[in-house]
Design a protein around this motif. Sequence first.
Motif, short mmCIF file in Angstrom:
data_model
loop_
_atom_site.label_atom_id
_atom_site.label_comp_id
_atom_site.label_asym_id
_atom_site.label_seq_id
_atom_site.Cartn_x
_atom_site.Cartn_y
_atom_site.Cartn_z
N LYS A 77 1.00 -1.18 -0.04
CA LYS A 77 0.05 -0.11 0.06
C LYS A 77 0.80 1.20 0.04
N GLU A 78 1.83 1.19 0.81
CA GLU A 78 2.70 2.22 1.04
C GLU A 78 3.29 2.57 -0.53
N SER A 79 3.91 1.46 -0.89
CA SER A 79 4.60 1.50 -2.34
C SER A 79 3.83 2.10 -3.48
N ILE A 80 2.21 1.62 -3.42
CA ILE A 80 1.63 2.18 -4.27
C ILE A 80 1.50 3.67 -4.32
N ASN A 81 0.98 4.07 -2.99
CA ASN A 81 1.16 5.42 -2.71
C ASN A 81 2.23 6.29 -3.40
N GLN A 82 3.56 5.57 -3.25
CA GLN A 82 4.85 6.46 -3.61
C GLN A 82 4.77 6.44 -5.20
N PHE A 83 4.44 5.39 -5.68
CA PHE A 83 4.41 5.08 -7.16
C PHE A 83 3.47 5.86 -7.90
N GLU A 84 1.97 6.40 -6.93
CA GLU A 84 1.18 7.25 -7.89
C GLU A 84 1.76 8.61 -7.54
N LYS A 85 2.44 8.98 -6.63
CA LYS A 85 3.00 10.23 -6.65
C LYS A 85 4.19 10.35 -7.83
N ALA A 86 4.60 9.43 -8.09
CA ALA A 86 5.91 9.36 -9.14
C ALA A 86 5.24 9.01 -10.50
N LYS A 87 3.97 8.91 -10.72
CA LYS A 87 3.24 8.30 -11.90
C LYS A 87 3.88 7.49 -12.56
N ARG A 88 4.05 6.33 -11.76
CA ARG A 88 4.64 5.08 -12.36
C ARG A 88 3.70 4.21 -12.46
N ASP A 89 2.81 4.15 -13.52
CA ASP A 89 1.76 3.35 -13.77
C ASP A 89 2.26 1.89 -13.77
N ASP A 90 3.21 1.52 -14.40
CA ASP A 90 3.66 0.34 -14.54
C ASP A 90 3.87 -0.56 -13.12
#
Length: 164
Positions: A77-90
Amino acid sequence: MKLLLNVKLNVDVKLVSEFKLKLQSDMKDALRAKEKARLTTIRLVLAAIKQIEVDERVDVTDSDVLIILDKMAKQRKESINQFEKAKRDDLIAIEKFELEIIQSYLPEPLSAAEIIGHVEQAIADTGATSMRDMGKVMAILKPIFQGRADMNLASKQIKEKLAN
């Protein structure tokens, strides 16, 4: 004169966690079905379990597996939040898939009403009246909520109840 001693050996029956057995079985099924992503996720979970067993030199119990699964779900869940901020959809897609697999092994989450009910019951059982008693209440709730509720939410509920 020789003394013969009868020695009774205490043989510990090795109790294997039901969760661990289920994971191992599902890993074999994923391997046979050639589900590479699912297989990878299950292997990650089993590796985390094995790491605990090796580091602490113990056999994990079902409650230990729940703790590991809960921790891994939080990490995703934390990783998803971080990747959303970085716009890393993959990477978001990968983490969401892993989270879905991990959550499939966790018990059904408690509803907000059930959480409040357990909190109120724990406060009544411990006789908690102030914030000093929060540790006692949390000690009762932790095994109940493990893998089924966010402890931060429970903590907020306890604080609200004890503040009144």
